[in-house]
Design an enzyme around this catalytic site. Structure first.
Site, PDB file in Angstrom:
ATOM      1  N   PHE A   1       0.781  -1.291   0.009  1.00  0.00           N
ATOM      2  CA  PHE A   1       0.140  -0.069   0.108  1.00  0.00           C
ATOM      3  C   PHE A   1       0.919   1.353   0.165  1.00  0.00           C
ATOM      4  O   PHE A   1       0.362   2.237   0.277  1.00  0.00           O
ATOM      5  CB  PHE A   1      -0.995   0.111   1.310  1.00  0.00           C
ATOM      6  CG  PHE A   1      -1.885  -1.248   1.035  1.00  0.00           C
ATOM      7  CD1 PHE A   1      -2.875  -1.061   0.159  1.00  0.00           C
ATOM      8  CD2 PHE A   1      -1.823  -2.100   2.218  1.00  0.00           C
ATOM      9  CE1 PHE A   1      -3.903  -2.198   0.251  1.00  0.00           C
ATOM     10  CE2 PHE A   1      -2.899  -3.071   2.022  1.00  0.00           C
ATOM     11  CZ  PHE A   1      -3.890  -3.327   1.093  1.00  0.00           C
TER      12      PHE A   1
ATOM     13  N   ASP B   1      -0.561 -10.469   8.399  1.00  0.00           N
ATOM     14  CA  ASP B   1       0.452 -10.591   7.312  1.00  0.00           C
ATOM     15  C   ASP B   1       1.966 -10.699   7.766  1.00  0.00           C
ATOM     16  O   ASP B   1       2.884  -9.976   7.502  1.00  0.00           O
ATOM     17  CB  ASP B   1       0.164  -9.206   6.728  1.00  0.00           C
ATOM     18  CG  ASP B   1       0.942  -9.224   5.400  1.00  0.00           C
ATOM     19  OD1 ASP B   1       1.206 -10.201   4.647  1.00  0.00           O
ATOM     20  OD2 ASP B   1       1.423  -8.224   4.775  1.00  0.00           O
TER      21      ASP B   1
END
Length: 1024
Positions: free
Chosen positions: A714, A841
Site C-alpha cells: 500500500f 500478514d
C-alpha cells in the site's frame, strides 16, 4: 418465634451434615474430580479443546494437564500453562489437598487469586505469571509452607506483599512479583527466607528502603528492584552475600556509597546497575575483582573520584558512568582506559558529563574493535585526538564535544567507514578540516562548530550523500562555499555563520530541497541573493546577516511560506520590502535593519507587531504602523500608486472572476468532503500525534529515491531524520490510489495506538493532510531499524557472497533469538492486549532488525481486533476484503473465506520459522503440487534435518580440521546444531499444520524456544 427457631435449627443441621460429608470426601479422590470439574466450569475459552477429555468416560488422572500420585491416585500436578485459557482461577483448586505443582502461567486468567489456595499445604510450585490477575496477594498463602517457587509476575496485582510469607515459607527459593502495581514497603520478615535464590520486584510502586534483614539471605543470587520509589541506602549486610550475580536497583532514589570491597564481596557478579539514583562517593577499586561482570551502569548519580583499573573485566560489554562528577581534571583521569584493552567484547563506552581531564592517548587504539559508541563529551579532556582511534573500525558514534582538544582532526579518521555521528563542537581544534571526512559515506551528523579551524571547507564533504546536519559555525574558515557541499540534497541544517567565507552564495543552494535551517551570517559573502533560494520551500530559519549582499530581495522567496525567522540585516540590500512577507503566517522574527531599503513598509501580517520586526537603519523607508515611528510617505510616492481607469476596470473584472472561481471551489470542497469515506482528522488526532507534510518532506529529502528503502502493498517506505540529534526514522507513505490503502492506514493507526512491546516496531507519529499539489497525503513514522528486514538477511541478493563470508549472514544463535522475538510479539498481540489483535500478514519482510539484531514485527496494515469470545478459529464467513496475508504465509483456511484468527498468525509464524532455518522461501520454485515448505521439512524430520537446513548454519563446523582435537570439536558442534534444528523445526511444523486445531499455541512455542536456547546454545562449542 418458635417457627423461626425450628427453621434455624434445621439449617444448622444441614450445615453440619454438609461439613461432615465434605470431610469424608476429602479422604478420597472423588473430591479431586469434583474440584477439577469446578475448575473446568470457570473456563470461558479453551481454544485447544483441552477440557474435552475432562469427562466421566476416563479417569480424571488421565485428563490432559493432570498428574496423579501412584499410591493414592490423587492429583499432585496441575499443568495448564500456555494453553491460552480464559476465565477465572477456581477456588475449588483449594480442595486438591495433595497438589504439589500448580502451573497456570502464560494464559489469560482474570479476577483474583482465590483465598482457598491457602489450603494447599503440600504445594511447592505456584506459578500464575503472565496473566491478567488483579486484586491482592492473599496473606493465607503463607499456609503453603512447602512452597519453593512463587511466581506471579506480569499481572495487575495491587496492595502490599504479605508480611506472613517471611515467617511461614522456609523453603522458598524464587519470589517474583515484577511488573505489577504493588505498593508499600518490602517486608523485613523476608530476611527469614533463608533458602531464597531470586527476589524480583522490579517495575512496581514499592517505597521505603531495602530491608537490612536481606543480608541474612546467604543463598541469594539475584536482586531486581529497579523502577520503584525506594530510598535510603543499601544495607551493608547485603554486601556479605557472595552468591549475588545480578544486582539491579536503577531508577529509584537510593543514596549512600558503594562499599570499598564490593568486588570481593560479590565475586560472582555479572550485572550491576544503579543508574538514576543518588549514590555518592567513589567507584570501589575492588570492582575489577568481580571478573564475571559484563554490564556496569553507574550513570546519573553523584559519584566522585576516579575510575579504577578494570583490567580483570574481560567479559565487559557495556560501561556507563555518565552524568556524575568523576575525574578531577588531572592528566591521570583517563589512565583506566588502558585497563580495558582485554575487554574484547566492549560495545559501549559512555563517560560523558563528568570532570575527566588529561589526554586521550593512543591507548584508545587498542580497545575493542567491537566498539560502536564512544561518548566523551562534556569533560575537560585536552591534547590532540589520537590517530589510532581509526583502529576502531565499527565505531558509529564519536562524541568529543565540550572539551579542550587541540590540534588537527587526524587524517586516518577517514577509515571509520561505519561512522554516522562526528561531534567535536566547542573545543580548541585548529588547522584544516581533514578532506578524509569525505570518505565517511554514512555520516549523518558533523558538528565542528566553536573551534579554530582555518582554510577552506573541504569539497569532499559532498561525498557524504546522507549528511543531514553540518555545523561549521564559529571558526575561521575562508574561501567560497564549495559547490559539492551546497548541492547535498540530504542536508536539512547547514550552519556556516561566524567565519570568513567569501564569494557569492552559490546558485546550487536551490538543490537543498530538504533544507530547513540555513545560517551564513557574519561572513564576507557578496553578490545578490540567488533566485534559486526560493526552491528551498522547507526553509524555516534563514540568517544572512552581516555580509555584503546587494540587490533586491528576490520575488522567488515568496514560496518560502514556512519561514519562522528571516534575518537579512547589515547588508547592502535595496529596493522595496516585498509585500508577500505579509502572508508568511509562521514568521515570528524579521530583521531587515541596516540596509538600503526604500518605500512604504507593509502594514499586515508580521508587520503589525513592532517587537517582531526591525527596520531601523534604512533611511528611505516610510509609513508602516505608528510604533515604528517612521515618517509618512509623501504625495510623490502616493502618485506612483495611483490607478488609471483602465487599471481599475481590469482589476474589477479579475476580482469578479476570482470570486466566482473561489465560490465554485468551496462548493466542490463541501461536496467532496461529504462523499469522502476516510479516517476523520479528529479521530486520527485522538489516535496519534501528527506531523506536517512539510516536516516529512524535509526529513526524507523530498521523498527522494536515495532515501527509498522499500515498497510494500500500500505504499513506500523512506529513510528520514526529523530533527538534529534524533533517531533516524522510517516514513511509510501510503499510495492512496491503491484500493484499500486508506483502510490499511486506519487499521494500522488503530492497532498501534494502544500497543507497546519491545518486539513491535514503534510508531512515533502520523501525518494526515495534503501535499504541495493539494492531494491527500497519509503517512506513518516509525523507529528506523538499522539492519533492515529479516528477508534481506535470509535471502541476500547474491547468495554466493554470503557463503564467501560477506557481512550479511545470520548465525544459529541469532536466528533463534529473532524467532523468539517474533513469537513474543505475537504472544503479546494474541494474549496480553486488552482486545486480541491478529496481525494477518506475518512474513520475513515485515520483521525488522535493529542495531542489536533484535527482531521487531511491523506493518499492521491488515491487522484486525478480535472480540474476546471469538478470537480463535471460526469457519464463518470473513470480511469481504479478500484473503488475509501474503502468498506462502497465509493460512489455508483464509482462502476458503474463514475469519481472521490467532491460529492464522500461528500458521504464518510456523512458515516463517521454517524459512529462517532452511533458508528457503515458501514461494520457492521447488514447491509444486503437494510439496510445500511445511511438508518439505516434516518429511525430513528427524534424520534428514541436515539435508533441509540452511548450509550456512553448519559453516565452520564440518570443514576439515588439522588435528584430532579440532575434528572432535567440530563433530560435537555439528551434533549440537542438528539436535537444536530438529527441535526448532518440529515447532515450525507443529505451528504450520493444515488444520487450525492442529497448530501449537504461540505461548507454548515461546516457552519451548526459550528452553531450546538454554539447553542447546548454552552448551554448544563456540562458532568461532
Amino acid at each position: 418465634m418458635k417457627p423461626q427457631l425450628q427453621v434455624g435449627g434445621l439449617l444448622a443441621s444441614w450445615s453440619f451434615v454438609f461439613l461432615f460429608l465434605s470431610s469424608l470426601g476429602s479422604g478420597n479422590n472423588e473430591t479431586d474430580q469434583l474440584a477439577l470439574l469446578a475448575l473446568k466450569s470457570q473456563i470461558i475459552d479453551d481454544p485447544f479443546n483441552i477440557f474435552s477429555s475432562w469427562n466421566h468416560s476416563i479417569h480424571f488422572c488421565q485428563w490432559i494437564g493432570v498428574t496423579c500420585g501412584r499410591r493414592h491416585q490423587r492429583v499432585v500436578v496441575l499443568d495448564l500453562q500456555s494453553r491460552n485459557l480464559s476465565g477465572n482461577v477456581s477456588p475449588h483448586i483449594g480442595n486438591l489437598s495433595f497438589l504439589r505443582s500448580l502451573h497456570l502461567q502464560n494464559n489469560r486468567f482474570g479476577q483474583v487469586i482465590p483465598q482457598e489456595l491457602g489450603r494447599l499445604r503440600r504445594l511447592e510450585i505456584f506459578n500464575l505469571s503472565n496473566n491478567s490477575i488483579g486484586g491482592e496477594i492473599p496473606a493465607n498463602l503463607s499456609s503453603c509452607s512447602k512452597l519453593i517457587t512463587f511466581h506471579v509476575a506480569y499481572n495487575h496485582l495491587v496492595g502490599q506483599l504479605p508480611v506472613e510469607f517471611g515467617s511461614s515459607l522456609p523453603k522458598l527459593k524464587v519470589l517474583s512479583v515484577a511488573h505489577n502495581q504493588l505498593s508499600g514497603g518490602i517486608p523485613s520478615s523476608y530476611g527469614n527466607l533463608s533458602d531464597l535464590r531470586k527476589f524480583s520486584a522490579a517495575i512496581n510502586n514499592f517505597h521505603g528502603s531495602i530491608p537490612d534483614a536481606f543480608g541474612k539471605l546467604t543463598n541469594l543470587e539475584g536482586i531486581a528492584m529497579a523502577t520503584n520509589n525506594l530510598s535510603g541506602t543499601i544495607p551493608a549486610s547485603i554486601f556479605n552475600l557472595s552468591s549475588i550475580r545480578d544486582f539491579d536497583v536503577q531508577e529509584n532514589q537510593i543514596g549512600g556509597t558503594l562499599p570499598y570491597e564490593i568486588g570481593n564481596a560479590f565475586p560472582n557478579l555479572e550485572f550491576l546497575s544503579i543508574d538514576t539514583n543518588q549514590f555518592t562517593g567513589s567507584i570501589p577499586v575492588s570492582i575489577s575483582n568481580a571478573s564475571n561482570l559484563y554490564y556496569i551502569d553507574l550513570g546519573e548519580n553523584e559519584l566522585t573520584g576516579g575510575v579504577p583499573t578494570l583490567e580483570k573485566l574481560h567479559n565487559l560489554h557495556q560501561l556507563f558512568v555518565h552524568s556524575n562528577h568523576l575525574g578531577s581534571g588531572h592528566r591521570s583521569d583517563l589512565d583506566f582506559l588502558s585497563s580495558l584493552i582485554n575487554a574484547t567484547s566492549l560495545v559501549s563506552l559512555n563517560l560523558d558529563n563528568n570532570n575527566f581531564g588529561g589526554m586521550l592517548t593512543e591507548t584508545i587504539a587498542n580497545l575493542s574493535t567491537n566498539l560502536v559508541i564512544i561518548y566523551l563529551d562534556q569533560n575537560r579532556i585536552s591534547g590532540s585526538i589520537p590517530s589510532g582511534i581509526a583502529n576502531l573500525i565499527n565505531l558509529e558514534r564519536l562524541w568529543l564535544s565540550q572539551n579542550q582538544f587541540t590540534g588537527n582532526i587526524p587524517f586516518d579518521i577517514g577509515k571509520l567507514q561505519r561512522l554516522r555521528e562526528l561531534v567535536f563542537w566547542n573545543n580548541e581544534l585548529t588547522g584544516n578540516i581533514s578532506s578524509s571526512l569525505g570518505n565517511l559515506s554514512l555520516l549523518i551528523t558533523v558538528d565542528l562548530s566553536n573551534n579554530n579551524f582555518r582554510g577552506i571547507i573541504p569539497p569532499s564533504l559532498g561525498n557524504c550523500k546522507t549528511l543531514f546536519f553540518l555545523n561549521l559555525e564559529h571558526n575561521s574558515l575562508s574561501g567560497p562555499i564549495p559547490q559539492p557541499v551546497i548541492s547535498l540534497s540530504s542536508l536539512s541544517k547547514l550552519g556556516l555563520n561566524y567565519n570568513s567565507l567569501t564569494g557569492p552564495l552559490p546558485v546550487e543552494v536551490g538543490n537543498l530541497k530538504n533544507l530547513g535551517y540555513l545560517n551564513v551570517g557574519e561572513n564576507m559573502l557578496y553578490g545578490e541573493i540567488p533566485d534559486t533560494l526560493g526552491s528551498c520551500v522547507l526553509l524555516e530559519i534563514l540568517s544572512m546577516e552581516g555580509n555584503l549582499f546587494q540587490g533586491t530581495i528576490p520575488s522567488t522567496l515568496d514560496s518560502l511560506r514556512g519561514m519562522q525567522l528571516l534575518d537579512l540585516s547589515r547588508n547592502n540590500l535595496s529596493g522595496r520590502i516585498p509585500e508577500y512577507l505579509e502572508n508568511f503566517k509562521f514568521l515570528e522574527t524579521l530583521n531587515l535593519s541596516n540596509n538600503d531599503f526604500e518605500g512604504a513598509v507593509p502594514i499586515k501580517g508580521i508587520f503589525t507587531n513592532a517587537s517582531a520586526i526591525s527596520v531601523e537603519g534604512n533611511s528611505k523607508l516610510c509609513g508602516g504602523i505608528p510604533e515604528l515611528q517612521l515618517s509618512a510617505c509623501n504625495s510623490i510616492q502616493s502618485k506612483k500608486w495611483r490607478l488609471t481607469l483602465n487599471s481599475k476596470l481590469a482589476i474589477s473584472i479579475c476580482s469578479g472572476l476570482l470570486g466566482l472561481s473561489f465560490f465554485l471551489f468551496i462548493l466542490y470542497i463541501c461536496w467532496y468532503r461529504k462523499t469522502k469515506k476516510d479516517l476523520p482528522s479528529v479521530s486520527l488526532r485522538k489516535s496519534l500525534l501528527r506531523v506536517s507534510y512539510q516536516t516529512l518532506f524535509n526529513a526524507t529529502g523530498g521523498f527522494s529515491v536515495e532515501n527509498l528503502i522499500g515498497v510494500g502493498s500500500f505504499g513506500s517506505v523512506y529513510r528520514g531524520i526529523l530533527e538534529y540529534g534524533a533517531t533516524i526514522v522510517a516514513v511509510k507513505v501510503l499510495n492512496l490510489q491503491r484500493h484499500g490503502a486508506s483502510k490499511s492506514f486506519m487499521a494500522e493507526c488503530k492497532a498501534l495506538r494502544n500497543i507497546k512491546h519491545r518486539n513491535l516496531v514503534k510508531v512515533l507519529t502520523a501525518c494526515s493532510g495534503v501535499d504541495y499539489q493539494g492531494n491527500d497525503f497519509k503517512a506513518l513514522v516509525y523507529d528506523f531499524m538499522e539492519n533492515g528486514s529479516l528477508d534481506e538477511w535470509l535471502h541476500p541478493v547474491n547468495r554466493e557472497d554470503e557463503l564467501n563470508n560477506e557481512p550479511k549472514k545470520l548465525s544459529l544463535h541469532q536466528r533463534l533469538n529473532i524467532s523468539i522475538d517474533v513469537a513474543c510479539a505475537l504472544d503479546y498481540l494474541h494474549h496480553q492486549c486488552p482486545t486480541p489483535i491478529v496481525h494477518c500478514d506475518l512474513k520475513a519482510t515485515n520483521v525488522l532488525l535493529n542495531n542489536d539484531m533484535t527482531g521487531h514485527v511491523g506493518d499492521f496494515g491488515l491487522a484486525r481486533f478480535l472480540p474476546e469470545a471469538t478470537h480463535s478459529f471460526s469457519t464463518s464467513q470473513g470480511s469481504s476484503i479478500g484473503v488475509r496475508g501474503s502468498i506462502g504465509y497465509a493460512a489455508p483456511e483464509y482462502a476458503l473465506g474463514s475469519k481472521e484468527s490467532t491460529e492464522g498468525d500461528v500458521y504464518s509464524y510456523g512458515i516463517l520459522l521454517l524459512e529462517m532455518f532452511t533458508g528457503k522461501r515458501p514461494t520457492d520454485g521447488m514447491f509444486k503440487d503437494s510439496l510445500n515448505l511445511h511438508n518439505f521439512v516434516r518429511l525430513a524430520l528427524p534424520h534428514q534435518v541436515a539435508d533441509v537446513a540452511d548450509p550456512m548454519l553448519f559453516r565452520g563446523g564440518e570443514e576439515e580440521a588439522s588435528n584430532q582435537n579440532l575434528r572432535k570439536r567440530s563433530c560435537s558442534r555439528s551434533e549440537k546444531i542438528r539436535d537444536c534444528l530438529i527441535s526448532i523445526m518440529q515447532i515450525g511444523v507443529n505451528c504450520s499444520g493444515e488444520l487450525p486445531k492442529e497448530r501449537m499455541n504461540i505461548s507454548a512455542a515461546v516457552a519451548l524456544l526459550h528452553s531450546i536456547r538454554n539447553i542447546f546454545l548454552g552448551t554448544m562449542p563456540s562458532e568461532n
